[in-house]
Write an enzyme that holds these catalytic residues in place. Structure first.
Site, short mmCIF file in Angstrom:
data_model
loop_
_atom_site.label_atom_id
_atom_site.label_comp_id
_atom_site.label_asym_id
_atom_site.label_seq_id
_atom_site.Cartn_x
_atom_site.Cartn_y
_atom_site.Cartn_z
N GLY A 101 1.25 -1.28 0.46
CA GLY A 101 -0.26 -0.17 0.13
C GLY A 101 1.00 1.21 0.16
O GLY A 101 0.93 2.31 -1.18
N ARG A 133 -0.66 11.43 10.17
CA ARG A 133 0.42 10.78 10.07
C ARG A 133 1.50 11.64 11.57
O ARG A 133 1.58 11.11 12.72
CB ARG A 133 1.09 9.69 9.60
CG ARG A 133 0.26 9.44 8.36
CD ARG A 133 0.75 8.70 7.09
NE ARG A 133 1.64 7.69 8.08
CZ ARG A 133 3.24 8.19 7.89
NH1 ARG A 133 3.85 8.45 7.53
NH2 ARG A 133 3.69 6.48 8.44
N TYR A 157 1.39 9.27 14.76
CA TYR A 157 3.45 8.39 14.82
C TYR A 157 3.75 9.27 15.47
O TYR A 157 5.12 8.69 15.07
CB TYR A 157 2.89 6.98 14.40
CG TYR A 157 1.59 6.96 13.49
CD1 TYR A 157 0.90 5.42 13.82
CD2 TYR A 157 0.93 6.83 12.08
CE1 TYR A 157 0.12 5.12 12.87
CE2 TYR A 157 -0.16 6.44 11.73
CZ TYR A 157 -0.54 5.52 12.51
OH TYR A 157 -1.59 4.98 12.09
N CYS A 201 -8.07 22.61 17.06
CA CYS A 201 -7.50 22.65 18.91
C CYS A 201 -7.18 21.31 19.39
O CYS A 201 -7.82 21.22 20.12
CB CYS A 201 -9.30 23.39 19.70
SG CYS A 201 -10.02 24.71 18.08
N GLU A 202 -5.69 21.79 19.43
CA GLU A 202 -5.41 20.04 19.72
C GLU A 202 -3.95 20.47 19.59
O GLU A 202 -3.34 20.91 18.92
CB GLU A 202 -5.18 19.22 18.93
CG GLU A 202 -6.51 18.52 18.86
CD GLU A 202 -7.48 17.14 19.76
OE1 GLU A 202 -6.61 16.45 20.61
OE2 GLU A 202 -8.42 17.21 19.77
N TYR A 231 -2.09 6.62 3.33
CA TYR A 231 -2.42 6.78 4.96
C TYR A 231 -2.74 8.52 5.42
O TYR A 231 -2.72 8.97 6.61
CB TYR A 231 -1.47 5.95 5.94
CG TYR A 231 -1.78 5.13 5.63
CD1 TYR A 231 -2.54 3.75 5.49
CD2 TYR A 231 -0.53 4.29 5.15
CE1 TYR A 231 -2.78 2.52 5.56
CE2 TYR A 231 -0.29 3.13 5.43
CZ TYR A 231 -1.30 1.90 5.04
OH TYR A 231 -1.17 0.53 4.93
N1 LLP Z 1 -1.70 -6.24 4.08
C1 LLP Z 1 -2.27 -5.86 5.77
C2 LLP Z 1 -2.71 -6.96 5.84
C3 LLP Z 1 -2.01 -4.54 6.29
O1 LLP Z 1 -2.65 -4.84 7.57
C4 LLP Z 1 -1.59 -3.94 5.94
C5 LLP Z 1 -1.39 -2.31 6.86
C6 LLP Z 1 -1.36 -3.33 4.33
C7 LLP Z 1 -1.63 -4.51 4.02
C8 LLP Z 1 -0.63 -2.74 3.87
O2 LLP Z 1 0.88 -2.12 4.20
P1 LLP Z 1 1.84 -1.56 3.76
O3 LLP Z 1 2.13 -1.84 2.57
O4 LLP Z 1 1.39 -0.39 3.53
O5 LLP Z 1 3.03 -1.69 4.71
N2 LLP Z 1 -1.48 4.30 9.16
C9 LLP Z 1 -0.16 3.50 9.41
C10 LLP Z 1 -0.28 1.82 8.41
C11 LLP Z 1 -0.89 1.36 8.89
C12 LLP Z 1 -0.88 0.22 8.09
C13 LLP Z 1 -2.12 -1.36 8.50
N3 LLP Z 1 -1.98 -2.27 7.89
C14 LLP Z 1 0.41 4.81 8.86
O6 LLP Z 1 -0.30 5.62 8.43
O7 LLP Z 1 1.87 4.46 8.96
#
Ligand code: LLP
Length: 421
Positions: A274, A311, A315, A341-342, A370
């Site tokens: 992703g 983000r 994080y 307001c945070e 994200y």
């Molecule tokens: N597959 C599953 C089962 C997942 O839970 C995730 C991400 C992906 C694939 C995709 O992962 P990627 O290729 O994007 O690393 N909101 C957070 C990231 C949360 C990821 C959740 N799962 C951020 O902004 O860093």
């Protein structure tokens, strides 16, 4: 090129971000069609020697314009809700390229996935497997199911995005997975299609992948020895990206690990990247509303807030912030903050940046994944427009929400109606 300066102006491909701002207003997200394409094709090329499907992880950015761009390139989809499955199908991704992950799929969502006959449902518990079986039987079909196993491997990433450790909520416990495979193999409503693993996000080291894939290979062999054959091995999310000074592995180095650990099994490989597809293909453009100095501290107050990009607040994530028009003057140190307001509504703390005046534009980089996906209307602020750049053209792929749209669905309770306060 994707986001580059041309004569001191930041462009998205061949489009001046300032021009987009004039037309759609700020803040807005802007994506590069070319960057999305190149990021996707890097995975496809690296995995070409395998029988592999790249299933873009829709949660990173579910914008229909983004998902459609990837669908045209042959992408499959990794979805975690019936809503994401709806978007993937709308974007033209066929059901047989969709995998459904997630620890808490509802019976309604499972029914939708079973009816659509998707490539596989990655089940995460014995209770979910039983629910899938019951629904499939009631529909008179077999559901394609994989077990998402938890390999108890440390992904060496941020604690909030680590998923493959025993103490995380994700997946079937490693020691119980065998038993559950045996039980599922006997269920009439289930066709065992594969095995799935996802250990976390923003991984910058290939070793955790190697450990997890090696364990998966072992489990696949053990299951085959018992007569349980699986077609698909789903390796979960992709690699991390460079937000600041990170050095993520290349797709071909990743593919080497896949070959070394799983190559001889001859299975259909699924990957679910992703962030590494959408992340650096998007920026958030925002306008400076005010600047102020308090004591020694400079503040740059912008019109985007943590509701648009959470983000940094959630994080402590680093996002590079660049002036859309570079003036080449000596930088200052400033906090770049939003209007919410945070006190957590801070995009960058003590950042070295060109002094920027009211009305100037800033681009928050690497916000394609994200970013819009996690935005909200907190402080009753409209969701911002999303724009896709493509060569010298651009298109609004989601318009700004109006206040009327934001209120649609709200209602005044009947007992308040007609009563003057
Ligand atoms: N597959 C599953 C089962 C997942 O839970 C995730 C991400 C992906 C694939 C995709 O992962 P990627 O290729 O994007 O690393 N909101 C957070 C990231 C949360 C990821 C959740 N799962 C951020 O902004 O860093």
């Amino acid at each position: 090129m994707c986001f580059t300066y041309q004569n001191g102006e930041l462009f998205a491909e061949g489009v001046d971000l300032k021009e987009i701002a004039k037309q759609v207003g700020t803040p807005f997200y802007c994506y590069s069609s070319d960057k999305l394409t190149r990021n996707f094709e890097a995975y496809q090329r690296a995995l070409a020697p395998f029988n592999a499907t790249v299933c873009y992880s829709v949660k990173a950015n579910p914008n229909l314009g983004v998902v459609s761009t990837l669908a045209r390139l042959g992408s499959g989809a990794d979805v975690v809700s019936a809503g994401e499955m709806f978007v993937a199908l709308k974007a033209g991704i066929s059901a047989d390229k969709i995998v459904f992950s997630g620890v808490g799929k509802t019976p309604y969502e499972l029914e939708e996935a079973i009816k659509a006959q998707i490539l596989q449902i990655n089940a995460e518990s014995a209770a979910e497997v039983e629910t899938i079986n019951r629904i499939a039987l009631s529909l008179g079909v077999k559901a394609n199911v994989a077990l998402r196993v938890n390999p108890d491997v440390d992904a060496l990433t941020h604690v909030k995005i680590t998923t493959g450790k025993k103490e995380n909520k994700f997946g079937v416990d490693w020691d119980e997975a065998h038993e559950l495979y045996r039980a599922a193999a006997k269920m009439e409503g289930i066709r065992l299609a594969g095995i799935a693993v996802h250990i976390g996000s923003q991984l910058l080291d290939l070793e955790p992948f190697r450990l997890a894939f090696t364990k998966i290979a072992g489990m696949v062999r053990e299951l085959e020895a018992e007569g349980i054959y699986l077609e698909n091995i789903d390796l979960g999310g992709g690699m991390g990206i460079n937000y600041n000074v990170e050095l993520p592995p290349t797709c071909s180095a990743y593919a080497d690990v896949v070959r070394e650990t799983l190559g001889d099994l001859g299975k259909h490989i699924i990957v679910e990247p992703g962030r590494s597809i959408a992340g650096n293909a998007g920026v958030l453009v925002t306008e400076v509303i005010y600047t102020k100095k308090m004591g020694q501290k400079n503040f740059i107050i912008v019109d985007a807030g943590m509701n648009d990009l959470v983000r940094p607040a959630m994080y402590d994530a680093w996002h590079t912030v660049l002036p859309v028009t570079k003036e080449g003057v000596a930088p200052i140190i400033a906090d770049i903050v939003g209007p919410i307001c945070e006190s957590g509504d801070v995009f960058a703390k003590d950042r070295i940046i060109e002094p920027v005046q009211q009305g100037r534009l800033l681009a928050i980089m690497c916000a394609g994944a994200y970013g819009a996906a996690m935005s909200s209307i907190y402080n009753f602020r409209p969701l911002v427009p999303e724009v896709m750049a493509h060569g010298r053209e651009f298109a609004v792929v989601r318009k700004r929400t109006s206040y009327e749209e934001m209120l649609s669905g709200h209602a005044v309770a009947p007992w308040l109606q007609g009563n003057a306060l």
